[in-house]
Design an enzyme around this catalytic site. Structure first.
Site, PDB file in Angstrom:
ATOM      1  N   ALA A  65       0.381 -13.481  -7.326  1.00  0.00           N
ATOM      2  CA  ALA A  65       1.019 -14.792  -7.461  1.00  0.00           C
ATOM      3  C   ALA A  65       0.035 -15.901  -7.095  1.00  0.00           C
ATOM      4  O   ALA A  65      -0.882 -15.704  -6.296  1.00  0.00           O
ATOM      5  CB  ALA A  65       2.260 -14.866  -6.574  1.00  0.00           C
ATOM      6  N   GLY A 114       1.190  -9.416  -6.874  1.00  0.00           N
ATOM      7  CA  GLY A 114       2.063  -9.410  -8.042  1.00  0.00           C
ATOM      8  C   GLY A 114       1.504  -8.622  -9.206  1.00  0.00           C
ATOM      9  O   GLY A 114       2.258  -8.065 -10.009  1.00  0.00           O
ATOM     10  N   GLU A 117       2.487  -5.225  -8.466  1.00  0.00           N
ATOM     11  CA  GLU A 117       3.931  -5.084  -8.648  1.00  0.00           C
ATOM     12  C   GLU A 117       4.306  -4.976 -10.122  1.00  0.00           C
ATOM     13  O   GLU A 117       5.256  -4.264 -10.474  1.00  0.00           O
ATOM     14  CB  GLU A 117       4.645  -6.260  -7.976  1.00  0.00           C
ATOM     15  CG  GLU A 117       4.638  -6.124  -6.459  1.00  0.00           C
ATOM     16  CD  GLU A 117       5.071  -7.370  -5.728  1.00  0.00           C
ATOM     17  OE1 GLU A 117       5.947  -7.293  -4.862  1.00  0.00           O
ATOM     18  OE2 GLU A 117       4.514  -8.453  -6.023  1.00  0.00           O
ATOM     19  N   GLU A 137      -0.246  -8.947   0.700  1.00  0.00           N
ATOM     20  CA  GLU A 137       0.630 -10.036   1.123  1.00  0.00           C
ATOM     21  C   GLU A 137       0.673 -10.209   2.643  1.00  0.00           C
ATOM     22  O   GLU A 137       0.825 -11.325   3.150  1.00  0.00           O
ATOM     23  CB  GLU A 137       2.048  -9.805   0.585  1.00  0.00           C
ATOM     24  CG  GLU A 137       2.191  -9.963  -0.924  1.00  0.00           C
ATOM     25  CD  GLU A 137       1.931  -8.673  -1.695  1.00  0.00           C
ATOM     26  OE1 GLU A 137       2.227  -8.631  -2.902  1.00  0.00           O
ATOM     27  OE2 GLU A 137       1.412  -7.696  -1.088  1.00  0.00           O
TER      28      GLU A 137
END
Length: 263
Positions: A65, A114, A117, A137
């Site tokens: 992200a 992300g 993910e 993260e």
């Protein structure tokens, strides 16, 4: 203005490319929204039967992200951050996970946060030998927010997932293969070829049957075995009246190649 997500047709396969190479294909809000729009269009296009998803440039699939963007949402408080950041990212990975056409990630480089993910969520993944994965993260004081605390333990097991989640350390594509995050690791120069070859092997079969299998697996994973078996039966029942089912059976008994109509 640069298109944030590229969508190219190669026969019955869509090649979708995250296109912010100067930012390591970081997932800002506009890119996520555009990817969702493209997925909607691909789902509605009956001539597309599979998707290969990759990143632009030589360095990254996606570095995760866009921290500069979502940090502004965090400064506005938890409600704003949940709405703009978390729910948007979770909607994207859930869409990929439940997409009715097979989605194959061609992981060409960094797949952090992300980006990892997305790899967890898609149906299949092929990694370049130069790819790199991480759940970083924790380094910025947050848990993963696009499904990483839920999907990675289901793929890798609780203890192995927690090691990555709690350390933030990067891991190799070979390790990603060992824990079930990717299906295979290939030479960098053959990544797209291998991803398309995998898609073509799926496209030999009925696209309707593929959709039913994806639905059964995706829904059944989070259900009890009894509920999962009911889901499996439901998806089977949906295939029984189709032309594709009759054609597959007739072709098998006649020892010929099937000719699917997608209905």
């Amino acid at each position: 203005m640069t298109e944030l997500v590229l969508n190219e047709r190669r026969g019955a396969i869509a090649l979708v490319t995250l296109n912010r190479p100067e930012k390591l294909n970081a997932l800002n809000y506009a890119l996520i929204d555009r990817l969702m729009q493209i997925l909607d269009a691909i789902e509605d296009d009956g001539s597309v039967h599979a998707v290969v998803l990759t990143g632009a440039g030589d360095r990254a699939f996606s570095a995760g992200a866009d921290i500069h963007e979502f940090s502004e949402s965090i400064r506005n408080g938890p409600d704003a951050a949940l709405k703009a950041f978390v729910r948007r990212g979770q909607a994207m990975t859930s869409r990929l996970e439940s997409f009715p056409k097979p989605v194959i990630a061609a992981v060409n480089g960094i797949a952090f946060g992300g980006g990892c993910e997305i790899t967890e969520a898609v149906h299949l993944a092929v990694a370049s030998e130069r790819a790199s994965f991480a759940k970083p993260e924790i380094n910025i004081g947050i848990p993963p927010t696009f499904g990483g605390t839920q999907r990675l333990p289901r793929l890798a097991g609780r203890k192995r997932a927690l090691e990555f989640l709690l350390t933030g350390d990067a891991f190799t594509p070979q390790r990603a293969y060992e824990i079930g995050l990717v299906n295979r690791v290939v030479a960098r120069e053959t990544l797209l070829e291998a991803s398309f070859e995998l898609a073509e092997r799926i496209l030999r079969h009925s696209s309707l049957a593929a959709a039913r299998i994806i639905a059964a697996v995706t829904r059944g994973l989070n259900a009890s075995i009894a509920e999962g078996l009911a889901i499996e039966g439901e998806q089977f029942a949906r295939m029984v009246p189709t032309r594709d089912n009759r054609e597959a059976l007739d072709a098998w008994m006649s020892r010929r190649a099937p000719r699917y109509s997608g209905c």
